[in-house]
Every structure is written in structure tokens, then in C-alpha cells.
Write an enzyme that holds these catalytic residues in place. Sequence first.
Site, PDB file in Angstrom:
ATOM      1  CE  LYS A  22      -1.622   1.519   4.131  1.00 44.22           C
ATOM      2  NZ  LYS A  22      -1.121   2.924   4.408  1.00 44.22           N
ATOM      3  CG  ASN A  23       2.480   2.686   3.648  1.00 37.08           C
ATOM      4  OD1 ASN A  23       1.017   2.949   3.280  1.00 37.08           O
ATOM      5  ND2 ASN A  23       2.813   2.394   4.658  1.00 37.08           N
ATOM      6  CB  CYS A 116      -4.674  10.794  11.683  1.00 30.17           C
ATOM      7  SG  CYS A 116      -3.146   9.964  12.008  1.00 30.17           S
ATOM      8  NE  ARG A 121       0.675  10.289  10.089  1.00 32.27           N
ATOM      9  CZ  ARG A 121       0.167   9.180   9.622  1.00 32.27           C
ATOM     10  NH1 ARG A 121      -0.990   8.605   9.787  1.00 32.27           N
ATOM     11  NH2 ARG A 121       0.779   8.593   8.358  1.00 32.27           N
ATOM     12  CG  ASP A 304       3.671   1.561   9.523  1.00 30.03           C
ATOM     13  OD1 ASP A 304       3.889   1.726   8.327  1.00 30.03           O
ATOM     14  OD2 ASP A 304       3.302   2.359  10.429  1.00 30.03           O
ATOM     15  NE  ARG A 396      -6.982   4.441   5.603  1.00 28.91           N
ATOM     16  CZ  ARG A 396      -6.437   5.644   6.134  1.00 28.91           C
ATOM     17  NH1 ARG A 396      -7.015   6.062   7.382  1.00 28.91           N
ATOM     18  NH2 ARG A 396      -5.635   6.293   5.369  1.00 28.91           N
TER      19      ARG A 396
HETATM   20  C1  EPZ Z   1       4.433   6.998   6.158  1.00 26.16           C
HETATM   21  O1  EPZ Z   1       3.510   7.998   6.961  1.00 26.16           O
HETATM   22  C2  EPZ Z   1       3.447   5.742   6.375  1.00 26.16           C
HETATM   23  N1  EPZ Z   1       2.355   6.093   5.188  1.00 26.16           N
HETATM   24  C3  EPZ Z   1       2.987   5.320   7.634  1.00 26.16           C
HETATM   25  O2  EPZ Z   1       2.425   4.380   7.726  1.00 26.16           O
HETATM   26  C4  EPZ Z   1       4.296   5.113   8.482  1.00 26.16           C
HETATM   27  O3  EPZ Z   1       3.993   5.005   9.877  1.00 26.16           O
HETATM   28  C5  EPZ Z   1       5.274   6.268   8.351  1.00 26.16           C
HETATM   29  O4  EPZ Z   1       5.627   6.787   7.140  1.00 26.16           O
HETATM   30  C6  EPZ Z   1       6.488   6.061   9.219  1.00 26.16           C
HETATM   31  O5  EPZ Z   1       6.977   5.058   8.669  1.00 26.16           O
HETATM   32  C7  EPZ Z   1       2.503   5.993   4.035  1.00 26.16           C
HETATM   33  O6  EPZ Z   1       3.514   5.742   3.421  1.00 26.16           O
HETATM   34  C8  EPZ Z   1       1.344   6.291   3.167  1.00 26.16           C
HETATM   35  P1  EPZ Z   1       6.492  10.456   8.108  1.00 26.16           P
HETATM   36  P2  EPZ Z   1       4.149   9.577   6.920  1.00 26.16           P
HETATM   37  O7  EPZ Z   1       6.470  11.676   7.611  1.00 26.16           O
HETATM   38  O8  EPZ Z   1       4.912   9.803   5.441  1.00 26.16           O
HETATM   39  C9  EPZ Z   1       6.828  13.730  11.784  1.00 26.16           C
HETATM   40  C10 EPZ Z   1       0.457   3.073   7.975  1.00 26.16           C
HETATM   41  O9  EPZ Z   1       0.024   2.151   8.951  1.00 26.16           O
HETATM   42  N2  EPZ Z   1       6.644  14.603  10.676  1.00 26.16           N
HETATM   43  O10 EPZ Z   1       7.627   9.552   7.995  1.00 26.16           O
HETATM   44  O11 EPZ Z   1       3.161  10.600   7.337  1.00 26.16           O
HETATM   45  C11 EPZ Z   1       5.686  12.848  11.834  1.00 26.16           C
HETATM   46  O12 EPZ Z   1       4.600  13.602  12.744  1.00 26.16           O
HETATM   47  C12 EPZ Z   1       0.892   4.246   7.898  1.00 26.16           C
HETATM   48  O13 EPZ Z   1       0.632   2.130   6.644  1.00 26.16           O
HETATM   49  C13 EPZ Z   1       6.843  16.095  10.786  1.00 26.16           C
HETATM   50  O14 EPZ Z   1       6.902  16.230  12.227  1.00 26.16           O
HETATM   51  O15 EPZ Z   1       5.205   9.437   7.952  1.00 26.16           O
HETATM   52  C14 EPZ Z   1       6.145  11.704  12.530  1.00 26.16           C
HETATM   53  O16 EPZ Z   1       6.291  11.863  13.892  1.00 26.16           O
HETATM   54  C15 EPZ Z   1       0.662   4.786   9.432  1.00 26.16           C
HETATM   55  N3  EPZ Z   1       6.814  16.844  10.045  1.00 26.16           N
HETATM   56  C16 EPZ Z   1       7.464  11.548  11.861  1.00 26.16           C
HETATM   57  O17 EPZ Z   1       7.856  12.779  11.282  1.00 26.16           O
HETATM   58  C17 EPZ Z   1       6.578  16.505   8.481  1.00 26.16           C
HETATM   59  O18 EPZ Z   1       6.677  17.604   7.643  1.00 26.16           O
HETATM   60  C18 EPZ Z   1       7.497  10.426  10.530  1.00 26.16           C
HETATM   61  O19 EPZ Z   1       6.406  10.969   9.760  1.00 26.16           O
HETATM   62  C19 EPZ Z   1       6.666  15.237   8.533  1.00 26.16           C
HETATM   63  C20 EPZ Z   1       6.695  14.223   9.517  1.00 26.16           C
END
Ligand code: EPZ
Length: 417
Positions: A22-23, A116, A121, A304, A396
Site C-alpha cells: 500500500k505504502n 489523525c 502528523r 507500523d 485500508r
Molecule cells: C508513512 O507516513 C506511512 N504512510 C506510515 O504508515 C508510516 O507509519 C510512516 O511513514 C513512518 O514509517 C504512508 O507511507 C502512506 P513520516 P508519513 O512523514 O509519511 C513527523 C500505515 O500504517 N513529521 O515518515 O506520514 C511525523 O509527525 C501508515 O501504513 C513531521 O513532524 O510519516 C512523525 O512523527 C501509518 N513533519 C514522523 O515525522 C513533517 O513534515 C514520521 O512521519 C513530516 C513528518
Amino acid sequence: MHKIVIKGGVPLNGEVQVSGAKNAVLPLLFATLLAEGQSEICNVPALRDIDTAVALLDILGATTERVADCCRIDATAIRSDEAPYDLVRTMRASVLVLGPLLARCGHARVSLPGGCAIGARPIDQHLKGFEALGARITLDHGYVEAQAERLRGAHIIFDMPTVGGTENLLMAAALAEGETIIENAAREPEIVQLAEALISMGAKIEGAGTARISIQGVSSLRPLEITVMPDRIEAGTFMIAAAMTGGDLLVRGARQQDQEVLLQKMVEAGVMIHPEQGGLRVVGPDKLLPVDVRTSAFPGFPTDMQAQFMVMMALARGTSRISENVFENRFMHVCELQRMGANISIDGHSAVIHGVEQLLGAPVMATDLRASACLVLAGLAAENTTEVSRIYHLDRGYERIEEKLAGLGARIERVSA
Ligand code: EPZ
């Protein structure tokens, strides 16, 4: 509304095929916006999030078609560059249209995804990156407006490794003028596949999979043709299902290189795992051993898989500690597990799990995608009957999970709530 009903205690045996990731699919779908012409992405799982992403592509003006397990997208004519709130709020990954639209049309208007269940996020790192490339970013009525005549390459250093931020900036920089360097880039396998896809479209990218990625912008890109990698989180979830039920399972498509740390931790817990027939063979032990885990960005232990590993530790002989270091609120499965007899206490970002002999079936409620997977796992191992409600979360990210599990001997069915 549906729920999943499980009569637990059955060892899972046989073999299961992992679906496309999915990701990985989500950024690949949005990458097709970067080029005129028809793209084709295959091994696409049938998931709600994929339907949402395709619906967004339709709204933007692309023509889309589903043929077997492939998605065909023709993004020649983009008639809109706005991702509406009522769609983005159902799937945060919609923010991944920002980069492609900014690069292709010079303008994008995307609803802020909002928080969420698992955390705030924010997308501040995405926006910081776009501004570095010369875009003007304004926030208006809950929407992000991004504008740039021509993106120019820049040196971007993320405050933390962000999967979505790295993907968004990779796609924007591919068509920017000059060189872009992304430091502190996320290193997930899904990012490597996105970079491979962009390179096959004509992009010039080096270093994907490392913390430093360089992109030489080009003037245009060709359409995409790609087959999606297997879903390492679905694979890990099935591996833990076999481990918890004392089963013997071949997880076809599971790739060792995608989840080294998870595999090491499972072996430490006493699970037997070895490569076999293009997948991984998993044999659950009579007794699971306690193992401590700290989640972190790839190649560390994947956040995850935190909930799924925790429910396995709930049955281990001893005490284990799990700390969640990526998201600020990803322990919502704990109170549901406690209702099934798990002995878990939370202290800030850490959970202490005292293993118990047996989990007890109960009606439980899913709160987010991976928490719902964890509750299904708990039900598979628990005595008596478990009913998991709000399984729209599960749909999802897991394709036909009850069919796949029933094929392995589980007594599981989807019923209307
Ligand atoms: C991706 O989310 C995945 N989703 C998530 O999977 C996964 O948990 C996550 O990466 C971490 O591996 C998809 O790929 C669609 P991040 P993403 O930006 O990109 C902070 C699932 O269950 N952050 O790597 O949204 C954020 O708050 C989902 O399949 C900022 O602060 O995650 C988090 O604490 C859930 N500012 C950390 O970084 C930003 O601009 C990592 O988030 C961006 C992120």
C-alpha cells in the site's frame, strides 16, 4: 458497518501470498501526474486507500482504469490542481499530490490533512522543502496553496527522516531546474521503489535508500510502467500471526532485506524463520521469549509493526519493553488488549508488557489501521470468541485479510455489525 468474528486457538498452517505494498502504490500513483501519456502500475492491492487515491486522480483530471491487478492512469490532461478536504481527510497520503502538481502545473491547492488517531502528523517538512525549491506557500482556510513558475534545485535538510516528505520532494525535484540534495532523507524500501520508478520515467536520482539523495532536474518525464513491491508490513503481520498461534507458515513474497530488524527480533523471541520458495517460512515456538523493541525510521524497527509485535509479547514468558519513538500516540491498541487479559502498562512513550499464559476473547474496537491488525492477531491466539468492530480501518491496509487467514485454518468471518 461490519465486524470480524474470530474463534481463536487454531495454529495457522500453509502458505499465504503477500499483496502489493500500500505504502509503495500511493506515491507511485501520484508520480504518474508528472508525465503526459498512459502509465501502468501492476500488483496493486484492492484497498480502500488505493480507491481513494484513484478517485483523487480522477478529480484532478487524469483518466484511470483498473484492469485485473493493474491501474492504468493517463495524466495528459490535468484539469484541476486542488485536492479537496473531504477526500484528504479520509487519506492523509493525498498530500503526496503537492510535489507532482507543483512540478507539473506550477500550482497546487491541497487541504491540510489534519491530525489523525496516531498523532498530529504535520507536513511542515514537506512545505519547508517546497519553499527551498522556490515555491511560495500560503495557508488559506485549511488549505495549502503552493505556487512556483519554475522550481529550482536546492539543498534540503529535513529535521527528521520523513517518508512522505522525502517522497514529495523527490517528485518535485525531478522536474526542478538544477541539482537538489535531500539530507536526512527517509530510507524505506518504498522510497527506493519510488526513485526507481522516477528513474524509469527519465529522472536523474542517486542515493535513494540512503540518508542523502541527489536529484538532477530534467525538463520532462515519460509515463511509468512498474510492478509494485510486496507489502512488508502485511508480510510481518502474517509472520506474527504464525508465531503467536504456534503455526507453520510460508509467507510468499516476504523479502528478508525489507525487514531485517523485525526478523532479528522475532528470532530473539524464539520464532524460527528462514528463506524458502521466494518467501519466508515461519514456525511458531511452544513458548515465546520476551524481547525489547524501540521503533525508529528505517532500517530500525518499523513503527507500523509496533502494535503487532506488542500483542505477540503479551504472550511471551517474561517482561518486555516497547518504546514508540516515531508517533506520539500509537498505543491505542493497549486498552483493547488489556480487555483481553493482556498485562501491559504505559509510561509515556514506553509500554511494559508482562506476558500472560492466555488471552481471552472479547468484543474490541479498532482505532487505526495497525491497531486493528493487532486486535485480529490477538483474537487468533485468544481463547473463545473475539469480535473486532470498526474494521473499516483494517480494510485500508489489508487485502481480504479474513479470506487469507481462513485459508490458513483460522475460524474467522466478516459479519454485519
Ligand atoms: C508513512 O507516513 C506511512 N504512510 C506510515 O504508515 C508510516 O507509519 C510512516 O511513514 C513512518 O514509517 C504512508 O507511507 C502512506 P513520516 P508519513 O512523514 O509519511 C513527523 C500505515 O500504517 N513529521 O515518515 O506520514 C511525523 O509527525 C501508515 O501504513 C513531521 O513532524 O510519516 C512523525 O512523527 C501509518 N513533519 C514522523 O515525522 C513533517 O513534515 C514520521 O512521519 C513530516 C513528518
